[in-house]
Design a protein around this motif. Structure first.
Motif, PDB file in Angstrom:
ATOM      1  N   ARG A 176     102.385  59.065  74.114  1.00 51.15           N
ATOM      2  CA  ARG A 176     101.992  59.647  75.398  1.00 51.15           C
ATOM      3  C   ARG A 176     101.740  58.492  76.370  1.00 51.15           C
ATOM      4  O   ARG A 176     100.603  58.089  76.607  1.00 51.15           O
ATOM      5  CB  ARG A 176     100.740  60.511  75.217  1.00 51.15           C
TER       6      ARG A 176
ATOM      7  N   MET B  32     101.348  65.953  79.129  1.00 47.24           N
ATOM      8  CA  MET B  32     102.189  66.341  77.997  1.00 47.24           C
ATOM      9  C   MET B  32     103.507  65.564  77.960  1.00 47.24           C
ATOM     10  O   MET B  32     104.349  65.820  77.104  1.00 47.24           O
ATOM     11  CB  MET B  32     102.481  67.846  78.040  1.00 47.24           C
TER      12      MET B  32
ATOM     13  N   THR C  66     106.061  62.852  76.948  1.00 44.10           N
ATOM     14  CA  THR C  66     106.157  62.053  75.732  1.00 44.10           C
ATOM     15  C   THR C  66     107.414  61.193  75.734  1.00 44.10           C
ATOM     16  O   THR C  66     108.399  61.507  76.400  1.00 44.10           O
ATOM     17  CB  THR C  66     106.218  62.956  74.480  1.00 44.10           C
TER      18      THR C  66
ATOM     19  N   ARG D 188      95.957  72.540  66.899  1.00 41.57           N
ATOM     20  CA  ARG D 188      96.086  73.383  68.095  1.00 41.57           C
ATOM     21  C   ARG D 188      95.794  74.853  67.782  1.00 41.57           C
ATOM     22  O   ARG D 188      95.294  75.588  68.622  1.00 41.57           O
ATOM     23  CB  ARG D 188      97.492  73.273  68.674  1.00 41.57           C
TER      24      ARG D 188
ATOM     25  N   CYS E  18     104.335  73.312  70.326  1.00 43.38           N
ATOM     26  CA  CYS E  18     103.773  72.010  69.968  1.00 43.38           C
ATOM     27  C   CYS E  18     104.863  70.953  69.868  1.00 43.38           C
ATOM     28  O   CYS E  18     105.678  70.993  68.936  1.00 43.38           O
ATOM     29  CB  CYS E  18     103.050  72.099  68.622  1.00 43.38           C
TER      30      CYS E  18
ATOM     31  N   ALA F  31     104.088  67.527  71.983  1.00 48.03           N
ATOM     32  CA  ALA F  31     103.248  66.356  72.260  1.00 48.03           C
ATOM     33  C   ALA F  31     102.041  66.354  71.322  1.00 48.03           C
ATOM     34  O   ALA F  31     101.259  67.302  71.306  1.00 48.03           O
ATOM     35  CB  ALA F  31     102.791  66.375  73.718  1.00 48.03           C
TER      36      ALA F  31
ATOM     37  N   ASP G 254      98.424  65.522  70.005  1.00 46.84           N
ATOM     38  CA  ASP G 254      97.135  65.240  70.617  1.00 46.84           C
ATOM     39  C   ASP G 254      96.541  63.948  70.054  1.00 46.84           C
ATOM     40  O   ASP G 254      96.942  63.461  68.984  1.00 46.84           O
ATOM     41  CB  ASP G 254      96.185  66.419  70.396  1.00 46.84           C
TER      42      ASP G 254
END
Length: 357
Positions: free
Chosen positions: A121, A128, A130, A180, A302, A304, A306
């Protein structure tokens, strides 16, 4: 610091197409720039994404599953973010040893064995956006690769290089989805494709959080999925709705999609969550909007990762909370054989490439 060669062996992917686009050849050894480290690649995992990128599968013009393309047509939208930077070196999973550092990097890092956070990131974790190792810039299908210092994570364990190389993409993707989705103790989690790299990681990571896990796999891989922690295993011939009942699971973590997508929503409870980072059985699905809104289902895409994901994985490895699943290893120059074996889906876990030392 070791004496570094001027050239290295690497697999250069020259464009969209079949295995003939994989060119094993001599390339210059990259030089680490400011804030970068140079890794001697010890092992590199094989993933769907390298095959999908070579086939141009990410293009919106492709409607079939991940093994259904390969017509050699160049697609401007066939990469993850922008046009794929052909020719370039793929390889998203990397276990390596730091051989040199660029300006501004602590020289005491030289010699550390690391795994690389493939999803980067660059503009911070509030965005978001990437870039991916081996998809947006040169990756680990080579003897050496340069990566940002902050993306090379030292890990202390007795795992082999191949075992460590099985972790980044599959387990990073899986931990991101589990996180997530808010998976926790007592939740019922359904995992289609439970014997694959990502699916088997999801099984372990969801069990680690105390969930009850139901896996779906082929009949021949039922024992393997049960052995890594699944509480119940269905085969692909089973009807999940008939076997489990309507509104019977809290979370579906699904990288399969395709024709079975609608059934996944039927078995989700009210307020349930459907989480995905892939679509190996086909990206175009039929959605009954009534399942979505009448049951208050949440869809979570999903890609990117975290910020917590990779540090979590390092801690799980060092605490022996997870275990790697390496199905086979191949020399780097046998990449076509490795990808062919991967595409046949007879393996369980990961296939890993080993560069010449």
């Amino acid at each position: 610091m070791q004496d570094l060669p001027k050239t290295m062996k690497a697999v250069v992917t020259t464009g969209v197409g079949d295995y003939g686009k994989l060119d094993y050849r001599d390339c210059p050894v990259p030089k680490p720039g400011p804030g970068q480290v140079l890794l001697q690649v010890l092992a590199a995992g094989v993933n769907n994404t390298e095959i999908n990128t070579r086939l141009g599968w990410y293009s919106s013009s492709v409607r079939e599953g991940t093994q259904g393309t390969g017509d050699g047509e160049e697609r401007s939208d066939g990469g993850w973010n922008e046009t794929t930077p052909f020719p370039f070196i793929q390889g998203t999973d990397c276990c390596g040893r730091i051989a040199a550092v660029g300006p501004g990097v602590d020289e005491t890092r030289i010699g550390q064995r690391v795994i690389v956070r493939a999803c980067m990131r660059e503009t911070g974790f509030d965005s978001m956006k990437t870039v991916w190792l081996g998809s947006d810039f040169d990756g680990a299908f080579a003897q050496y690769v340069s990566v940002p210092d902050a993306e090379a994570f030292s890990v202390e364990c007795d795992w082999s290089d191949a075992e460590l190389a099985s972790i980044p993409c599959a387990y990073g993707t899986a931990e991101n989805m589990v996180e997530r989705a808010g998976v926790g103790s007592g939740m019922r989690v359904l995992v289609p494709g439970a014997s694959g790299g990502v699916g088997s990681a999801v099984v372990q990571l969801a069990k680690r959080r105390g969930a009850t896990v139901i896996g779906i796999t082929s009949a021949g891989k039922r024992d393997m999925v049960r052995n890594i922690g699944a509480d119940r295993v269905l085969t692909r011939d089973d009807d999940p709705l008939e076997a489990l009942g309507a509104e019977s699971v809290d979370v579906v973590i699904d990288n399969v999609a395709g024709a079975g997508f609608g059934t996944m929503l039927k078995v989700l409870s009210r307020g349930g969550r459907y989480v995905s980072s892939g679509a190996i059985a086909g990206p175009i699905v039929e959605l009954d909007m009534r399942d979505l809104y009448l049951k208050d289902i949440t869809f979570i895409g999903c890609t990117a990762w975290d910020e917590s994901v990779f540090p979590n994985l390092i801690s799980y490895i060092e605490a022996a909370d997870i275990r790697p699943l390496v199905s086979a290893t191949f020399p780097l120059e046998k990449i076509a054989e490795a990808q062919r074996a991967f595409s046949e889906k007879e393996h369980a876990g990961k296939i890993v490439l080993l560069p010449p030392m």
